[in-house]
Design a protein around this motif. Structure first.
Motif, PDB file in Angstrom:
ATOM      1  N   ASN A   1      15.843  48.005 -26.961  1.00  0.00           N
ATOM      2  CA  ASN A   1      17.051  48.762 -27.260  1.00  0.00           C
ATOM      3  C   ASN A   1      16.934  50.202 -26.804  1.00  0.00           C
ATOM      4  O   ASN A   1      17.883  50.962 -26.919  1.00  0.00           O
ATOM      5  N   ASN A   2      15.749  50.579 -26.319  1.00  0.00           N
ATOM      6  CA  ASN A   2      15.542  51.953 -25.859  1.00  0.00           C
ATOM      7  C   ASN A   2      16.139  52.113 -24.469  1.00  0.00           C
ATOM      8  O   ASN A   2      15.916  51.277 -23.595  1.00  0.00           O
ATOM      9  N   PRO A   3      16.883  53.194 -24.246  1.00  0.00           N
ATOM     10  CA  PRO A   3      17.438  53.420 -22.905  1.00  0.00           C
ATOM     11  C   PRO A   3      16.312  53.735 -21.928  1.00  0.00           C
ATOM     12  O   PRO A   3      15.268  54.249 -22.310  1.00  0.00           O
ATOM     13  N   PRO A   4      16.514  53.409 -20.646  1.00  0.00           N
ATOM     14  CA  PRO A   4      15.482  53.723 -19.653  1.00  0.00           C
ATOM     15  C   PRO A   4      15.262  55.228 -19.570  1.00  0.00           C
ATOM     16  O   PRO A   4      16.178  56.014 -19.772  1.00  0.00           O
ATOM     17  N   LEU A   5      14.037  55.602 -19.280  1.00  0.00           N
ATOM     18  CA  LEU A   5      13.726  57.014 -19.090  1.00  0.00           C
ATOM     19  C   LEU A   5      14.422  57.528 -17.840  1.00  0.00           C
ATOM     20  O   LEU A   5      14.693  56.772 -16.909  1.00  0.00           O
ATOM     21  N   ALA A   6      14.677  58.821 -17.821  1.00  0.00           N
ATOM     22  CA  ALA A   6      15.370  59.431 -16.676  1.00  0.00           C
ATOM     23  C   ALA A   6      14.630  59.140 -15.378  1.00  0.00           C
ATOM     24  O   ALA A   6      15.242  58.855 -14.362  1.00  0.00           O
ATOM     25  N   ARG A   7      13.291  59.211 -15.400  1.00  0.00           N
ATOM     26  CA  ARG A   7      12.553  58.964 -14.150  1.00  0.00           C
ATOM     27  C   ARG A   7      12.707  57.512 -13.705  1.00  0.00           C
ATOM     28  O   ARG A   7      12.728  57.220 -12.528  1.00  0.00           O
ATOM     29  N   ASP A   8      12.819  56.585 -14.684  1.00  0.00           N
ATOM     30  CA  ASP A   8      13.041  55.189 -14.325  1.00  0.00           C
ATOM     31  C   ASP A   8      14.401  55.025 -13.645  1.00  0.00           C
ATOM     32  O   ASP A   8      14.519  54.307 -12.659  1.00  0.00           O
TER      33      ASP A   8
ATOM     34  N   PHE B   1      17.565  54.138  -8.883  1.00  0.00           N
ATOM     35  CA  PHE B   1      18.647  54.611  -8.016  1.00  0.00           C
ATOM     36  C   PHE B   1      18.130  54.843  -6.598  1.00  0.00           C
ATOM     37  O   PHE B   1      18.750  54.411  -5.624  1.00  0.00           O
ATOM     38  N   HIS B   2      16.981  55.479  -6.479  1.00  0.00           N
ATOM     39  CA  HIS B   2      16.405  55.756  -5.165  1.00  0.00           C
ATOM     40  C   HIS B   2      16.068  54.453  -4.439  1.00  0.00           C
ATOM     41  O   HIS B   2      16.330  54.317  -3.240  1.00  0.00           O
ATOM     42  N   ARG B   3      15.497  53.491  -5.144  1.00  0.00           N
ATOM     43  CA  ARG B   3      15.135  52.219  -4.518  1.00  0.00           C
ATOM     44  C   ARG B   3      16.388  51.484  -4.030  1.00  0.00           C
ATOM     45  O   ARG B   3      16.415  50.945  -2.923  1.00  0.00           O
ATOM     46  N   ALA B   4      17.446  51.473  -4.853  1.00  0.00           N
ATOM     47  CA  ALA B   4      18.689  50.812  -4.444  1.00  0.00           C
ATOM     48  C   ALA B   4      19.303  51.523  -3.235  1.00  0.00           C
ATOM     49  O   ALA B   4      19.747  50.875  -2.277  1.00  0.00           O
TER      50      ALA B   4
ATOM     51  N   PHE C   1      19.880  50.010   0.543  1.00  0.00           N
ATOM     52  CA  PHE C   1      21.194  50.038   1.197  1.00  0.00           C
ATOM     53  C   PHE C   1      21.102  50.750   2.537  1.00  0.00           C
ATOM     54  O   PHE C   1      21.607  50.260   3.548  1.00  0.00           O
ATOM     55  N   ARG C   2      20.445  51.906   2.575  1.00  0.00           N
ATOM     56  CA  ARG C   2      20.332  52.693   3.802  1.00  0.00           C
ATOM     57  C   ARG C   2      19.552  51.936   4.877  1.00  0.00           C
ATOM     58  O   ARG C   2      19.942  51.933   6.048  1.00  0.00           O
ATOM     59  N   GLN C   3      18.454  51.284   4.493  1.00  0.00           N
ATOM     60  CA  GLN C   3      17.659  50.543   5.473  1.00  0.00           C
ATOM     61  C   GLN C   3      18.437  49.351   6.034  1.00  0.00           C
ATOM     62  O   GLN C   3      18.402  49.099   7.247  1.00  0.00           O
ATOM     63  N   SER C   4      19.153  48.645   5.167  1.00  0.00           N
ATOM     64  CA  SER C   4      19.921  47.507   5.668  1.00  0.00           C
ATOM     65  C   SER C   4      21.067  47.992   6.556  1.00  0.00           C
ATOM     66  O   SER C   4      21.406  47.349   7.558  1.00  0.00           O
ATOM     67  N   TRP C   5      21.659  49.150   6.234  1.00  0.00           N
ATOM     68  CA  TRP C   5      22.721  49.702   7.079  1.00  0.00           C
ATOM     69  C   TRP C   5      22.154  50.145   8.420  1.00  0.00           C
ATOM     70  O   TRP C   5      22.776  49.915   9.461  1.00  0.00           O
ATOM     71  N   SER C   6      20.971  50.738   8.422  1.00  0.00           N
ATOM     72  CA  SER C   6      20.343  51.145   9.688  1.00  0.00           C
ATOM     73  C   SER C   6      20.135  49.940  10.597  1.00  0.00           C
ATOM     74  O   SER C   6      20.348  50.024  11.816  1.00  0.00           O
ATOM     75  N   ARG C   7      19.736  48.814  10.019  1.00  0.00           N
ATOM     76  CA  ARG C   7      19.568  47.591  10.814  1.00  0.00           C
ATOM     77  C   ARG C   7      20.909  47.115  11.374  1.00  0.00           C
ATOM     78  O   ARG C   7      20.969  46.589  12.477  1.00  0.00           O
ATOM     79  N   GLN C   8      21.994  47.313  10.616  1.00  0.00           N
ATOM     80  CA  GLN C   8      23.317  46.910  11.082  1.00  0.00           C
ATOM     81  C   GLN C   8      23.779  47.756  12.270  1.00  0.00           C
ATOM     82  O   GLN C   8      24.603  47.304  13.065  1.00  0.00           O
TER      83      GLN C   8
END
Length: 153
Positions: free
Chosen positions: A5-12, A17-20, A24-31
């Motif tokens: 029930n604990n919210p994720p830490l800000a760093r998480d 967010f950075h990983r997502a 997205f950016r890497q798959s777009w670069s391939r496109q």
């Protein structure tokens, strides 16, 4: 594993967010590979296309404006425009308001390619976010809109 029930830490959240975004950016670069474009080159073409779509604006952008829109150094923007010009996608001409300045404009080939890449971009976005159902996409859009509109740092 039970859900906490604990919210994720800000760093998480930041890491997720950075990983997502990176995915997205890497798959777009391939496109972009079949179009022989880098992300910066496409962003420059897209910025030029948007500038010409505004009837109140003169056709084309100064190099410094391209750099500002891409959030890169003027020297880097010159390199991007040099590559696009070599491909016949943009042209340079004297600014009619200030002949010391140079305007960059899309060529017909540049407009055509930009339109083609825009279609591919929409398809890529639908595919990438297609893993989410309609409610999840709406919630993500709401959250990202809220974060994007934030004036706090």
């Amino acid at each position: 594993m039970p859900l906490s029930n604990n919210p994720p830490l800000a760093r998480d959240l930041s890491e997720l967010f950075h990983r997502a975004f990176r995915s997205f950016r890497q798959s777009w670069s391939r496109q972009l590979v079949p179009f022989d474009l880098t992300p910066h080159q496409f962003r420059a073409l897209h910025s030029l296309a948007r500038s010409t779509a505004d009837p109140g604006m003169p056709e084309g952008l100064r190099l410094k404006d391209v750099a500002e829109r891409l959030h890169i150094a003027a020297r880097s923007a010159t390199e991007v425009i040099d590559h696009l010009e070599a491909k016949g996608l943009v042209s340079r001409c004297a600014d009619p308001v200030d002949r010391r300045a140079t305007l960059v404009t899309l060529t017909e080939a540049g407009r055509t390619l930009t339109d083609q890449v825009q279609v591919a971009r929409r398809d890529h976005t639908q595919f990438f976010f297609g893993r989410l159902d309609a409610q999840e996409r709406a919630e993500l859009a709401r959250i990202l809109g809220k974060l994007g509109d934030s004036t706090e740092h």
